[in-house]
Design a protein around this motif. Structure first.
Motif, short mmCIF file in Angstrom:
data_model
loop_
_atom_site.label_atom_id
_atom_site.label_comp_id
_atom_site.label_asym_id
_atom_site.label_seq_id
_atom_site.Cartn_x
_atom_site.Cartn_y
_atom_site.Cartn_z
N ARG A 274 40.15 46.93 45.79
CA ARG A 274 41.05 47.89 45.13
C ARG A 274 40.59 48.22 43.71
N GLY A 275 39.43 47.69 43.30
CA GLY A 275 38.84 48.11 42.03
C GLY A 275 38.96 47.12 40.89
N GLY A 276 39.54 45.93 41.13
CA GLY A 276 39.78 44.99 40.05
C GLY A 276 38.86 43.79 40.04
N ASN A 277 39.08 42.94 39.05
CA ASN A 277 38.47 41.62 38.97
C ASN A 277 39.55 40.57 39.22
N LEU A 278 39.16 39.40 39.69
CA LEU A 278 40.06 38.27 39.83
C LEU A 278 39.71 37.23 38.77
#
Length: 442
Positions: free
Chosen positions: A319-323
């Protein structure tokens, strides 16, 4: 504050800091967080649930965050208050600072585990809401880990070990709360008062400047907000601190928890604030368990397994993010065994399938599915379907974006055939999720 707001507005004096998100951060996919402090000695909280899933009227008195222990024990009638009376005789919180010895702490050993996950960056807490600093911060009058407790500059040790492993180094700093400096009543509701005065704003400013000067962090990760008296431009304003940061680290980034001022990327936490998870400049943070600080009350049922951590990472990246995944170190400095197992399992998966997450972008033309569980990512020259279903899998591809003859798992081709609007892939039984890669037709 910008934190969790869907429509924050930068004041005019902060707009000069706007710029594209550096590629190193966008492509990192995974960062590792560490919460460690005097709260790691009692290591106690109720494992009530995730932030965003626990009713707000219950959150503070039944806080699952062990790092909030100094606040929760001051809420009359709370289980933590009773626990502090019964187990620790109602002792002052700072007794835990002196009991905290970090006798087994080896920053190189911790960072070896972190680096093996494939993470691109590492962020330890430098000052949490209890106000104890993990370095010899200015004006702390000895209430830090160099003078008391471990009697070590823990941030310097973390910074050196992080860079020795080739990772980017960040620092967490609680600007919005300091229960020691401000001497306010305990927080028992969302609108409880927080320190906003000039004295605290200048104190916090000097800490951030000292962190920049000493450690040259790649990430400034603020929390909660910033004292309002420090938002207006001035010699000890937040604007001044940001200018010093970008001058020292031109490719550095800051998050969105510095009040409504400036940010390079947005943040959500567990399942709270997820409305900001849009575009490609956001990060979801959470603990392996329900707490960021080490909590002895957490059992296996409260912790992410390695497979769950893999699915979370892939979902976020798709979805385009970092964790930003957190470790709560024990007071001794050890990674708790159960958390270490999760990190090691995540690292093993990333060694095999990290090509589907690191440097990856979303593939919005292909839709995710929960039955079967499938998430899509894209890297240069390849599209990846990550799934945890073995056997015969139908992957929806109505626009015929993928070349089914190119299906591979790692370096090995796998049987795949077109069936109308889908590609049917035969996957051998697997104990963990797999990434099936295709060559796109475009």
């Amino acid at each position: 504050m910008a934190m969790f707001k869907t429509d924050p507005v930068r004041p005019a004096e902060y707009r000069a800091f706007e710029r594209p998100l550096p590629e190193w951060f966008r492509g990192s996919a995974l960062g590792i967080f560490v919460h460690w402090g005097p709260y790691s000695v009692p290591a106690w909280a109720e494992p009530t649930g995730e932030l965003g899933a626990v009713p707000r009227e219950e959150w503070y008195a039944h806080n699952p965050y062990a790092e909030w222990y100094a606040n929760t024990i001051r809420i009359e009638g709370s289980p933590a208050h009773r626990h502090q009376q019964e187990v620790h005789g109602g002792a002052p919180y700072d007794d835990f600072l002196d009991q905290w010895k970090a006798e087994e702490f080896d920053a190189d050993e911790v960072l070896a585990v972190v680096a093996a996950t494939g993470a691109g960056y590492f962020i330890p807490t430098t000052k949490h809401h209890d106000g104890v600093t993990l370095w010899d911060a200015p004006a702390t009058d000895g209430r830090n880990t160099v003078a008391r407790g471990p009697q070590r500059d823990l941030i310097a040790e973390f910074a050196d070990a992080t860079r020795a492993r080739g990772l980017r180094f960040g620092v967490y700093y609680s600007g919005g709360l300091d229960w020691h400096f401000s001497d306010l009543p305990p927080i028992d509701r969302d609108d409880a008062p927080a320190p906003d005065d000039l004295a605290y704003a200048e104190y916090a400013h000097d800490h951030v400047i000292d962190l920049i000067d000493r450690y040259r962090p790649d990430i400034l990760w603020g929390d909660i907000r910033w004292p309002q008296a420090g938002i207006e431009p001035g010699p000890k304003s937040l604007a001044h601190a940001f200018q010093e940061f970008y001058d020292a680290v031109p490719e550095g980034v800051v998050n969105d928890r510095w009040g409504e001022s400036h940010w390079d990327f947005r943040t959500s936490e567990y399942v709270h604030g997820t409305a900001v998870e849009v575009g490609e400049a956001w990060e979801n943070c959470r603990g392996i368990g329900l707490s960021f600080g080490h909590n002895r009350n957490e059992g296996p049922e409260h912790l992410l397994t390695a497979d769950e951590a893999v699915r979370l990472l892939v979902d976020v990246v798709s979805r385009g993010g970092n964790l930003l995944l957190n470790i709560g170190l024990e007071a001794s400095g050890r990674i708790p065994d159960a958390q270490r197992q999760t990190l090691e399992g995540l690292g093993e998966w990333n060694q095999r399938f990290g090509h589907a997450v690191f440097g990856a972008r979303p593939e919005p033309r292909l839709q995710p599915s929960d039955e079967p569980w499938v998430r899509w990512t894209r890297t240069d020259g390849a599209v990846h379907a990550v799934t945890d279903q073995p056997g015969s899998i139908r992957l929806s591809d109505p626009d015929r974006l993928l070349d089914e003859s190119s299906a591979r798992i790692g370096d090995l081709p796998v049987p795949a055939s077109r069936d109308g609007d889908a590609i049917v892939v035969e996957v051998a039984d697997a104990a963990t999720p797999v990434a099936i890669s295709f060559r796109p037709r475009d």
